[in-house]
Design a protein around this motif. Structure first.
Motif, short mmCIF file in Angstrom:
data_model
loop_
_atom_site.label_atom_id
_atom_site.label_comp_id
_atom_site.label_asym_id
_atom_site.label_seq_id
_atom_site.Cartn_x
_atom_site.Cartn_y
_atom_site.Cartn_z
N TYR A 1 0.85 -1.19 0.00
CA TYR A 1 0.00 0.00 0.00
C TYR A 1 0.89 1.25 0.00
N ALA B 1 -3.75 1.18 8.47
CA ALA B 1 -4.43 -0.10 8.72
C ALA B 1 -4.15 -0.46 10.18
N LYS C 1 -12.01 -3.70 5.60
CA LYS C 1 -11.24 -4.90 5.97
C LYS C 1 -10.20 -5.23 4.90
N GLN C 2 -8.97 -5.51 5.35
CA GLN C 2 -7.88 -5.85 4.44
C GLN C 2 -7.70 -7.36 4.38
N LYS D 1 -8.51 -0.95 7.46
CA LYS D 1 -7.98 0.33 6.96
C LYS D 1 -8.95 1.45 7.35
#
Ligand code: FAD
Ligand code: NAP
Length: 338
Positions: free
Chosen positions: A163, A243, A263-264, A270
């Motif tokens: 990211y 996050a 949700k990651q 996040k």
């Protein structure tokens, strides 16, 4: 190769802060790059690579050599079935590339419309916006090793894309990107899941949008929400969206029920850094020459007359405040030099 002395950098960074380089050169190709690096090595000078200066904060005099990547050239190769391999020199303008692709009907980069800067910087922080990121269309990145002068072609899996992150951001003193290769596709799927994008497409009456419609919708949102660097100096989002562990998210939500969270894949959540700043009262706030933009607090702006040190200090005040209020550490996105 022409090396200049004591070159002002104020017009070469989108924050518009005053800075200068002891030595400066435009680099049109790989040979010139090798020559410039050898020249600096022979004098024991630090080298800083500059693209469009849209993700950099200069905090003072650069006592070294600044190399501005100026290599141009785009080559398009058909791979059949509507797929195109597009090879782009590092100094090409990213935003122009996106418009060209969207107008030609090649998909994959339309969500990355209107991001300033050069093509060569796109892999550095794996640029992303509206649910898309550079890594998804990257076929390879060619970079020159500063120490050995040798070029290497990195496949996406070798770039450690994350990211707003990559191997090139983490090892900034090691590689200079000279070329990128993208895989574009006339049948690429559209990514329109972001609420703002859906709303804009609906407002434009685009029920079955094409790539150009999506690029234009993203452009319209960005023009309404983000300041133009030529009017108000800035480097886009100053902080990454953090996050956090799911447990911390639940704790925060108990106190702030409308806290957005995404949700990651690894289970972390996040958060929207802009929401945290807004809730903490930073939106539109100004201290001295620096402030948080009124329409998007994540964008720190130079109201005129700020230097890099003042912007850095302002950002650290925000980081301390957000850590105290929410127990969340905001990570800076732009690179600070020297
Ligand atoms: P620079 O700022 O010149 O350099 C950034 C870093 O990359 C520096 O460390 C530099 O040394 C290094 N670098 C540059 N070129 C090379 C090279 N060829 N090889 C090796 N290292 C290199 N970013 C996003 O991800 N998404 C967005 O939506 C977005 N929106 C923005 C909106 C605005 C209004 C602004 C001002 C910025 C925005 N940004 C965004 C940040 C920025 O535009 C991108 O990170 C962009 O890729 C930076 O390109 P640049 O050429 O200006 O890089
Ligand atoms: P936004 O759309 O208001 O979104 C705020 C936050 O929510 C961001 O963290 C975004 O993640 C996340 N988000 C929103 N919808 C989501 C979804 N459907 N699925 C997953 N996550 C979602 O943000 P914005 O500030 O107006 O920016 C719009 C887009 O442009 C964002 O992608 C942002 O990253 C990008 N942008 C980046 C810069 C920069 O300088 N880096 C500057 C301007 C805009 P993501 O950040 O992961 O997308």
């Amino acid at each position: 190769m022409h090396i200049e002395n004591d070159v002002p950098l104020q017009n070469l960074n989108t924050f518009g802060v005053p800075a200068a380089a002891r030595y400066f050169a435009e680099v049109p190709d790989v040979e010139a790059l090798r020559e410039a690096l050898a020249w600096a090595k022979g004098r024991g000078l630090r080298v800083i690579i500059l693209g469009g200066g849209s993700n950099i904060l200069f905090t003072g005099y650069v006592d070294g050599l600044v190399l501005r990547m100026a290599g141009q050239g785009i080559d398009v190769q058909s791979l059949g079935r509507g797929k195109r391999l597009v090879s782009v020199a590092a100094g090409e303008n990213w935003a122009d590339l996106v418009w060209w692709a969207a107008k030609a009907g090649y998909g994959g980069i339309e969500n990355l419309c209107l991001i300033p800067g050069t093509a060569g910087a796109a892999p550095v922080q794996n640029i992303g916006a509206y649910g898309a990121e550079f890594a998804e269309i990257c076929r390879s990145v060619t970079a020159l090793n500063r120490r050995t002068g040798e070029e290497r072609e990195f496949l996406p899996q070798d770039c450690a894309f994350g990211y707003r992150d990559s191997i090139f951001k983490r090892h900034a003193e090691e590689w200079v990107i000279t070329n990128i290769k993208l895989l574009l596709d006339k049948a690429a799927p559209l990514r329109t899941e972001y609420g703002a994008l859906q709303g804009q497409l609906a407002a434009q009456g685009k029920e079955r949008p094409n790539f150009l419609d999506v690029a234009e919708a993203v452009a319209a949102i960005r023009r309404a929400k983000l300041p133009e660097p030529k009017d108000l100096g800035n480097a886009g989002s100053f902080f990454k969206n953090p996050a956090v562990p799911a447990a911390l998210y639940e704790n925060l939500r108990a106190e702030h029920p409308n806290l957005p969270g995404f949700k990651q894949p690894d289970g972390a959540i996040k958060l929207s850094a802009a929401w945290l700043l807004d809730t903490a009262g930073w939106k539109g706030k100004r201290i001295g020459h620096v402030g948080c933009y009124a329409r998007q607090p994540l964008v720190l702006v130079n109201h005129g007359g700020a230097d890099g040190g003042e912007i850095l200090e302002f950002s650290e005040t925000i980081q301390a405040d957000i850590a105290e209020r929410f127990n969340v550490r905001l990570e800076r996105e732009p690179v600070v030099y020297p």
